[in-house]
Design a protein around this motif. Structure first.
Motif, PDB file in Angstrom:
ATOM      1  N   ILE A 115       0.870  -1.172   0.000  1.00  0.00           N
ATOM      2  CA  ILE A 115       0.000   0.000   0.000  1.00  0.00           C
ATOM      3  C   ILE A 115       0.910   1.226   0.000  1.00  0.00           C
ATOM      4  CG2 ILE A 115      -1.938  -1.117   1.205  1.00  0.00           C
ATOM      5  CD1 ILE A 115      -1.139   0.560   3.681  1.00  0.00           C
ATOM      6  N   ASP A 116       0.383   2.349  -0.421  1.00  0.00           N
ATOM      7  CA  ASP A 116       1.118   3.607  -0.383  1.00  0.00           C
ATOM      8  C   ASP A 116       0.883   4.213   1.001  1.00  0.00           C
ATOM      9  OD1 ASP A 116       1.820   6.338  -0.517  1.00  0.00           O
ATOM     10  OD2 ASP A 116       1.456   6.398  -2.673  1.00  0.00           O
ATOM     11  N   PRO A 117       1.915   4.290   1.838  1.00  0.00           N
ATOM     12  CA  PRO A 117       1.715   4.790   3.203  1.00  0.00           C
ATOM     13  C   PRO A 117       1.130   6.204   3.259  1.00  0.00           C
ATOM     14  CG  PRO A 117       3.947   3.929   2.915  1.00  0.00           C
ATOM     15  CD  PRO A 117       3.299   3.937   1.571  1.00  0.00           C
ATOM     16  N   ALA A 118       1.454   7.022   2.280  1.00  0.00           N
ATOM     17  CA  ALA A 118       0.933   8.393   2.258  1.00  0.00           C
ATOM     18  C   ALA A 118      -0.581   8.408   2.005  1.00  0.00           C
ATOM     19  CB  ALA A 118       1.651   9.218   1.194  1.00  0.00           C
ATOM     20  N   LEU A 119      -1.073   7.422   1.261  1.00  0.00           N
ATOM     21  CA  LEU A 119      -2.500   7.349   0.939  1.00  0.00           C
ATOM     22  C   LEU A 119      -3.262   6.444   1.897  1.00  0.00           C
ATOM     23  CD1 LEU A 119      -2.280   6.871  -2.956  1.00  0.00           C
ATOM     24  CD2 LEU A 119      -2.676   9.001  -1.696  1.00  0.00           C
ATOM     25  N   GLY A 120      -2.551   5.531   2.561  1.00  0.00           N
ATOM     26  CA  GLY A 120      -3.213   4.531   3.394  1.00  0.00           C
ATOM     27  C   GLY A 120      -3.921   3.483   2.558  1.00  0.00           C
ATOM     28  N   ALA A 121      -3.580   3.431   1.292  1.00  0.00           N
ATOM     29  CA  ALA A 121      -4.196   2.504   0.333  1.00  0.00           C
ATOM     30  C   ALA A 121      -3.300   2.453  -0.890  1.00  0.00           C
ATOM     31  CB  ALA A 121      -5.586   3.001  -0.063  1.00  0.00           C
ATOM     32  N   GLY A 122      -3.663   1.618  -1.838  1.00  0.00           N
ATOM     33  CA  GLY A 122      -2.976   1.618  -3.115  1.00  0.00           C
ATOM     34  C   GLY A 122      -3.487   2.766  -3.979  1.00  0.00           C
TER      35      GLY A 122
END
Length: 149
Positions: A115-122
């Protein structure tokens, strides 16, 4: 929060079914080297839904990767994790729209899903959520919604 990833254990292969009460979708590079969004087919065991259909239609319309409704197994997922071919995975349904998956425990081991940590999701998960909400709120014109003044 934790959810159960349901599989069909009719064979030793554990076909992927659903996650909690949501449909399961995964963006990966498949065995043929194609970027693919894959979800189990509607074969009588999978919950059909408007959100599932909406996501499939949106992604097909974007034309950026292959979109498939087909059978795949937890062994396929585990191998793809080890080979770093999974881009992201998520559950989808009416209440949540999309819910990112970052870990699946299978066969005694944790399978980490990126997952993209900045988005909290993909990135795709976020794009789908943003697009569907923009359609729902009338922020973008779309055939699925009619703005009433």
């Amino acid at each position: 929060s934790s959810r159960v990833l349901w599989t069909l254990a009719v064979t030793q292969f554990h076909e992927v079914a659903e996650v909690g009460t949501m449909n399961f979708m995964m963006l990966w590079t498949n065995e043929n080297g194609e970027k693919e969004l894959v979800t189990p087919p509607l074969d009588g065991t999978i919950l059909p839904g408007v959100t599932r259909d909406s996501i499939l239609e949106l992604c097909r319309g974007w034309g950026e990767f292959k979109v498939s409704e087909r059978k795949f197994t937890m062994h396929d997922v585990a191998r793809a994790v080890k080979e770093k071919r999974i881009v992201e995975a998520f559950g989808c349904g009416t209440a949540a729209i999309v819910s990112p998956i970052k870990l699946v425990h299978f066969g005694g081991e944790d399978l980490n899903i990126p997952i993209d940590p900045a988005l909290g999701a993909g990135k795709l998960t976020k794009r789908i959520a943003d697009t569907i909400m923009a359609i729902q709120y009338g922020e973008v014109p779309h055939e699925w919604s009619v703005v009433i003044n």
